[in-house]
Scaffold this motif. Structure first.
Motif, PDB file in Angstrom:
ATOM      1  N   ALA A  42      33.899 -27.241  19.828  1.00  0.00           N
ATOM      2  CA  ALA A  42      33.759 -26.561  21.113  1.00  0.00           C
ATOM      3  C   ALA A  42      34.993 -26.779  21.985  1.00  0.00           C
ATOM      4  CB  ALA A  42      32.505 -27.048  21.825  1.00  0.00           C
ATOM      5  N   LEU A  43      35.517 -28.000  21.978  1.00  0.00           N
ATOM      6  CA  LEU A  43      36.639 -28.339  22.851  1.00  0.00           C
ATOM      7  C   LEU A  43      37.950 -27.675  22.433  1.00  0.00           C
ATOM      8  CD1 LEU A  43      35.872 -32.122  23.385  1.00  0.00           C
ATOM      9  CD2 LEU A  43      35.508 -30.261  25.012  1.00  0.00           C
ATOM     10  N   MET A 221      48.174 -39.360  10.595  1.00  0.00           N
ATOM     11  CA  MET A 221      47.736 -38.102   9.994  1.00  0.00           C
ATOM     12  C   MET A 221      48.322 -36.931  10.773  1.00  0.00           C
ATOM     13  SD  MET A 221      43.707 -39.140  10.063  1.00  0.00           S
ATOM     14  CE  MET A 221      43.219 -37.862   8.891  1.00  0.00           C
ATOM     15  N   GLY A 222      48.340 -35.763  10.127  1.00  0.00           N
ATOM     16  CA  GLY A 222      48.775 -34.573  10.843  1.00  0.00           C
ATOM     17  C   GLY A 222      48.669 -33.320  10.010  1.00  0.00           C
ATOM     18  N   VAL A 223      48.573 -32.194  10.683  1.00  0.00           N
ATOM     19  CA  VAL A 223      48.673 -30.888  10.027  1.00  0.00           C
ATOM     20  C   VAL A 223      49.862 -30.166  10.648  1.00  0.00           C
ATOM     21  CG1 VAL A 223      46.236 -30.675   9.429  1.00  0.00           C
ATOM     22  CG2 VAL A 223      47.015 -29.850  11.648  1.00  0.00           C
ATOM     23  N   LEU A 224      50.517 -29.335   9.852  1.00  0.00           N
ATOM     24  CA  LEU A 224      51.689 -28.602  10.316  1.00  0.00           C
ATOM     25  C   LEU A 224      51.224 -27.282  10.917  1.00  0.00           C
ATOM     26  CD1 LEU A 224      54.723 -28.422  10.607  1.00  0.00           C
ATOM     27  CD2 LEU A 224      54.850 -27.588   8.244  1.00  0.00           C
ATOM     28  N   ILE A 225      51.320 -27.174  12.215  1.00  0.00           N
ATOM     29  CA  ILE A 225      50.847 -25.976  12.913  1.00  0.00           C
ATOM     30  C   ILE A 225      51.825 -24.833  12.655  1.00  0.00           C
ATOM     31  CG2 ILE A 225      50.154 -24.994  15.100  1.00  0.00           C
ATOM     32  CD1 ILE A 225      48.452 -27.373  14.197  1.00  0.00           C
ATOM     33  N   GLY A 226      51.328 -23.786  12.060  1.00  0.00           N
ATOM     34  CA  GLY A 226      52.150 -22.634  11.721  1.00  0.00           C
ATOM     35  C   GLY A 226      51.909 -22.169  10.303  1.00  0.00           C
ATOM     36  N   LEU A 227      51.355 -23.062   9.462  1.00  0.00           N
ATOM     37  CA  LEU A 227      51.056 -22.663   8.088  1.00  0.00           C
ATOM     38  C   LEU A 227      49.843 -21.745   8.044  1.00  0.00           C
ATOM     39  CD1 LEU A 227      51.659 -25.914   5.984  1.00  0.00           C
ATOM     40  CD2 LEU A 227      53.196 -23.976   6.372  1.00  0.00           C
ATOM     41  N   GLU A 228      48.779 -22.139   8.713  1.00  0.00           N
ATOM     42  CA  GLU A 228      47.539 -21.368   8.694  1.00  0.00           C
ATOM     43  C   GLU A 228      47.292 -20.686  10.031  1.00  0.00           C
ATOM     44  OE1 GLU A 228      45.335 -20.617   6.271  1.00  0.00           O
ATOM     45  OE2 GLU A 228      46.783 -21.512   4.905  1.00  0.00           O
ATOM     46  N   LYS A 229      46.886 -19.430   9.990  1.00  0.00           N
ATOM     47  CA  LYS A 229      46.595 -18.721  11.233  1.00  0.00           C
ATOM     48  C   LYS A 229      45.467 -19.397  11.996  1.00  0.00           C
ATOM     49  CE  LYS A 229      48.202 -14.155   9.697  1.00  0.00           C
ATOM     50  NZ  LYS A 229      47.832 -12.741   9.447  1.00  0.00           N
ATOM     51  N   GLU A 230      44.485 -19.915  11.256  1.00  0.00           N
ATOM     52  CA  GLU A 230      43.367 -20.604  11.895  1.00  0.00           C
ATOM     53  C   GLU A 230      43.719 -22.073  12.097  1.00  0.00           C
ATOM     54  OE1 GLU A 230      42.864 -19.007   8.948  1.00  0.00           O
ATOM     55  OE2 GLU A 230      41.771 -17.191   9.490  1.00  0.00           O
ATOM     56  N   TRP A 231      44.658 -22.339  12.994  1.00  0.00           N
ATOM     57  CA  TRP A 231      45.070 -23.726  13.214  1.00  0.00           C
ATOM     58  C   TRP A 231      43.925 -24.574  13.739  1.00  0.00           C
ATOM     59  CZ3 TRP A 231      44.378 -25.275  18.169  1.00  0.00           C
ATOM     60  CH2 TRP A 231      44.440 -24.311  19.189  1.00  0.00           C
ATOM     61  N   ARG A 232      43.021 -23.968  14.456  1.00  0.00           N
ATOM     62  CA  ARG A 232      41.868 -24.733  14.956  1.00  0.00           C
ATOM     63  C   ARG A 232      41.036 -25.275  13.795  1.00  0.00           C
ATOM     64  NH1 ARG A 232      42.416 -20.430  18.560  1.00  0.00           N
ATOM     65  NH2 ARG A 232      42.541 -21.038  20.776  1.00  0.00           N
ATOM     66  N   THR A 233      40.881 -24.480  12.750  1.00  0.00           N
ATOM     67  CA  THR A 233      40.115 -24.928  11.585  1.00  0.00           C
ATOM     68  C   THR A 233      40.820 -26.084  10.904  1.00  0.00           C
ATOM     69  OG1 THR A 233      39.404 -22.628  11.306  1.00  0.00           O
ATOM     70  CG2 THR A 233      38.970 -24.145   9.484  1.00  0.00           C
ATOM     71  N   SER A 276      50.827 -21.934  21.355  1.00  0.00           N
ATOM     72  CA  SER A 276      51.404 -21.973  22.691  1.00  0.00           C
ATOM     73  C   SER A 276      51.353 -23.391  23.252  1.00  0.00           C
ATOM     74  CB  SER A 276      50.641 -21.032  23.624  1.00  0.00           C
ATOM     75  OG  SER A 276      49.338 -21.549  23.892  1.00  0.00           O
ATOM     76  N   ASP A 277      52.105 -23.606  24.328  1.00  0.00           N
ATOM     77  CA  ASP A 277      52.092 -24.915  24.978  1.00  0.00           C
ATOM     78  C   ASP A 277      50.698 -25.253  25.496  1.00  0.00           C
ATOM     79  OD1 ASP A 277      54.793 -25.001  24.451  1.00  0.00           O
ATOM     80  OD2 ASP A 277      55.415 -24.594  26.528  1.00  0.00           O
ATOM     81  N   ARG A 278      50.012 -24.265  26.049  1.00  0.00           N
ATOM     82  CA  ARG A 278      48.661 -24.515  26.570  1.00  0.00           C
ATOM     83  C   ARG A 278      47.702 -24.869  25.437  1.00  0.00           C
ATOM     84  NH1 ARG A 278      47.130 -23.276  31.634  1.00  0.00           N
ATOM     85  NH2 ARG A 278      45.015 -22.771  30.969  1.00  0.00           N
ATOM     86  N   GLU A 279      47.863 -24.234  24.299  1.00  0.00           N
ATOM     87  CA  GLU A 279      47.004 -24.550  23.152  1.00  0.00           C
ATOM     88  C   GLU A 279      47.288 -25.955  22.624  1.00  0.00           C
ATOM     89  OE1 GLU A 279      46.269 -20.035  21.376  1.00  0.00           O
ATOM     90  OE2 GLU A 279      48.060 -21.180  20.797  1.00  0.00           O
ATOM     91  N   VAL A 283      44.408 -28.949  22.486  1.00  0.00           N
ATOM     92  CA  VAL A 283      44.009 -29.715  21.308  1.00  0.00           C
ATOM     93  C   VAL A 283      44.301 -31.202  21.506  1.00  0.00           C
ATOM     94  CG1 VAL A 283      46.141 -29.571  19.935  1.00  0.00           C
ATOM     95  CG2 VAL A 283      43.933 -29.613  18.795  1.00  0.00           C
ATOM     96  N   THR A 284      45.332 -31.522  22.266  1.00  0.00           N
ATOM     97  CA  THR A 284      45.624 -32.922  22.576  1.00  0.00           C
ATOM     98  C   THR A 284      44.511 -33.522  23.430  1.00  0.00           C
ATOM     99  OG1 THR A 284      48.003 -32.479  22.485  1.00  0.00           O
ATOM    100  CG2 THR A 284      47.307 -34.502  23.602  1.00  0.00           C
ATOM    101  N   PHE A 285      44.117 -32.803  24.469  1.00  0.00           N
ATOM    102  CA  PHE A 285      43.020 -33.279  25.316  1.00  0.00           C
ATOM    103  C   PHE A 285      41.728 -33.394  24.511  1.00  0.00           C
ATOM    104  CE2 PHE A 285      45.276 -30.712  28.866  1.00  0.00           C
ATOM    105  CZ  PHE A 285      46.236 -31.708  28.995  1.00  0.00           C
ATOM    106  N   ALA A 286      41.477 -32.387  23.676  1.00  0.00           N
ATOM    107  CA  ALA A 286      40.253 -32.389  22.869  1.00  0.00           C
ATOM    108  C   ALA A 286      40.203 -33.600  21.942  1.00  0.00           C
ATOM    109  CB  ALA A 286      40.151 -31.095  22.064  1.00  0.00           C
ATOM    110  N   MET A 287      41.340 -33.925  21.324  1.00  0.00           N
ATOM    111  CA  MET A 287      41.377 -35.079  20.418  1.00  0.00           C
ATOM    112  C   MET A 287      41.127 -36.373  21.171  1.00  0.00           C
ATOM    113  SD  MET A 287      41.588 -36.269  17.384  1.00  0.00           S
ATOM    114  CE  MET A 287      42.120 -34.860  16.372  1.00  0.00           C
ATOM    115  N   ARG A 288      41.687 -36.505  22.369  1.00  0.00           N
ATOM    116  CA  ARG A 288      41.458 -37.725  23.143  1.00  0.00           C
ATOM    117  C   ARG A 288      39.993 -37.842  23.564  1.00  0.00           C
ATOM    118  NH1 ARG A 288      43.135 -41.342  22.266  1.00  0.00           N
ATOM    119  NH2 ARG A 288      45.316 -41.196  22.894  1.00  0.00           N
ATOM    120  N   ILE A 289      39.380 -36.737  23.952  1.00  0.00           N
ATOM    121  CA  ILE A 289      37.972 -36.768  24.342  1.00  0.00           C
ATOM    122  C   ILE A 289      37.094 -37.053  23.130  1.00  0.00           C
ATOM    123  CG2 ILE A 289      36.080 -35.362  25.274  1.00  0.00           C
ATOM    124  CD1 ILE A 289      38.292 -33.828  26.875  1.00  0.00           C
ATOM    125  N   PHE A 290      37.482 -36.532  21.990  1.00  0.00           N
ATOM    126  CA  PHE A 290      36.759 -36.749  20.732  1.00  0.00           C
ATOM    127  C   PHE A 290      36.871 -38.194  20.275  1.00  0.00           C
ATOM    128  CE2 PHE A 290      37.296 -36.635  15.971  1.00  0.00           C
ATOM    129  CZ  PHE A 290      35.963 -36.442  15.647  1.00  0.00           C
TER     130      PHE A 290
END
Length: 383
Positions: A42-43, A221-233, A276-279, A283-290
């Motif tokens: 959700a976040l 850990m990390g994923v490379l943002i740009g490989l998959e269109k569904e980066w959220r997934t 984007s920078d906002r995205e 995701v940074t805020f979401a990870m910290r809250i998670f």
């Protein structure tokens, strides 16, 4: 092994669930002290976009509760760009005709001395391409041995190893391992990694289990943002992976990173999506809250303005004055870079900027240092 757990999680279903999250789902997640992966979905969902300021405040609060206002500083050192993989997005691609370099022992020590002249770095990340025949475990072990007189905290970002090999490197001073899965989309993984050891999806994703089995102190850990269109997934899959590792290897510390691939100016591989920078902030805020305790790291891939802003809102670790070619800190001829950095400030400039923001750059890994004290010595220090 996590590959078995991953088989139970549908990429397509996860994507659909993220996109179906509602305003109510977001508000529910924000009201909880401890979130699960469903809340994380959700976040990071589009439905959470209007709540960015609320998420920023929560992220800031949780970060300062767990980490204070400190930012741990580290520096990466590329000791070889020799690689047998053919990752389509990487400058170290085996077919790239640029010269390859494997630093000698003397050259490695010169790099260490040059780094120490930049700033009081104590956290060193040794990075290699994946070519175990010429830069395998013995080479890495020797580099660790040579580093111990100069640095107190040693990590590696190299090819995935066997558990016994991680255990061997611990005997040479290894404290942590960073490994990017790049993408958890198994069906598409070999599109980006068609040949070489990195093409073996299960070997890479289960490498984190092997690190845990070897009781490595910290795992990144990390994923490379740009490989998959569904980066959220992709990031959601990493959240699943993080929870799995924390459950099975609870003595280990964990960190996460969200490196963004930038469009190439030379006709090379172009990212399938540009976050984007906002995205990135979301995701940074979401990870910290998670996860209130996970270390969140930003590298010099990100521009100075983004790093400065996020240092006050959720990021806890940063690199500085990074060079992504072997021999980059001394004065060897320029060799093949893995990628070009965005934040080109000197370490002293990063330090000054963070202090102006009310942050305290920490150049030493205090957790490792504290482990060296006995209970009696802690008592003597009033703890």
């Amino acid at each position: 092994m996590f590959s078995d757990e991953l088989e139970k999680i549908s990429w397509e279903e996860t994507t659909a669930r993220i996109n179906s999250k509602t305003d109510a789902d977001v508000r529910r997640a924000l009201s909880k002290e401890h979130c699960d992966v469903e809340d994380f979905m959700a976040l990071i969902s589009p439905a959470a976009t209007p709540y960015l300021e609320t998420m920023a405040r929560l992220s800031k609060r949780y970060t300062e509760e767990r980490f204070g206002k400190t930012i741990s500083m580290f520096i990466p050192l590329y000791i070889t760009n020799s690689c047998t993989n053919s990752c389509v997005y990487c400058g170290f691609h085996i077919t790239n005709p640029m010269p390859r370099t494997i630093l000698t022992e003397e050259e490695i020590v010169n790099e260490y001395k040059a780094i120490k002249r930049l700033a009081p770095f104590e956290n060193l990340l040794l990075v290699t391409g994946e070519n175990p025949a010429v830069a395998g475990v013995p080479y890495i072990a020797r580099a660790l041995d040579l580093a111990k007189p100069y640095f107190s905290n040693l990590k590696i970002e190299v090819m995935p190893l066997k558990a016994a090999e991680y255990a061997t490197l611990k005997e040479h001073g290894l404290n942590g391992v960073i490994c990017f899965q790049e993408t958890y989309h198994k069906a598409n993984y070999n599109i980006y990694h068609p040949r070489g050891m990195k093409s073996k999806f299960e070997w890479r994703v289960n490498g984190f289990d092997r690190m845990g089995q070897a009781e490595v102190h910290s795992i990144g850990m990390g994923v490379l943002i740009g490989l998959e269109k569904e980066w959220r997934t992709d990031i959601c899959m990493m959240a699943h992976h993080l929870r799995y590792l924390q459950k099975h290897y609870w003595k280990t510390k964990y960190s996460v990173n969200f490196p963004r691939m930038r469009p190439s100016e030379n006709g090379g591989f172009q990212p399938n999506v540009v976050m984007s920078d906002r995205e990135l902030a979301q995701v940074t805020f979401a990870m910290r809250i998670f996860d209130h305790d996970v270390d969140i790291s930003y590298s010099t891939r990100e521009p100075a303005s983004i790093r400065n802003n996020m240092a006050t809102l959720g990021v806890t670790t940063m690199s500085a004055e990074s060079k992504t070619e072997p021999g980059g800190y001394y004065s060897y001829p320029q060799t093949l870079e893995q990628f070009h950095v965005s934040d080109e400030r000197k370490a002293t400039e990063v330090d000054a900027a963070l202090r102006r923001l009310g942050r305290e750059p920490v150049w030493k890994d205090w957790d490792v240092s504290l482990e060296k004290f006995t209970p009696a010595s802690l008592t003597n220090h009033g703890r």
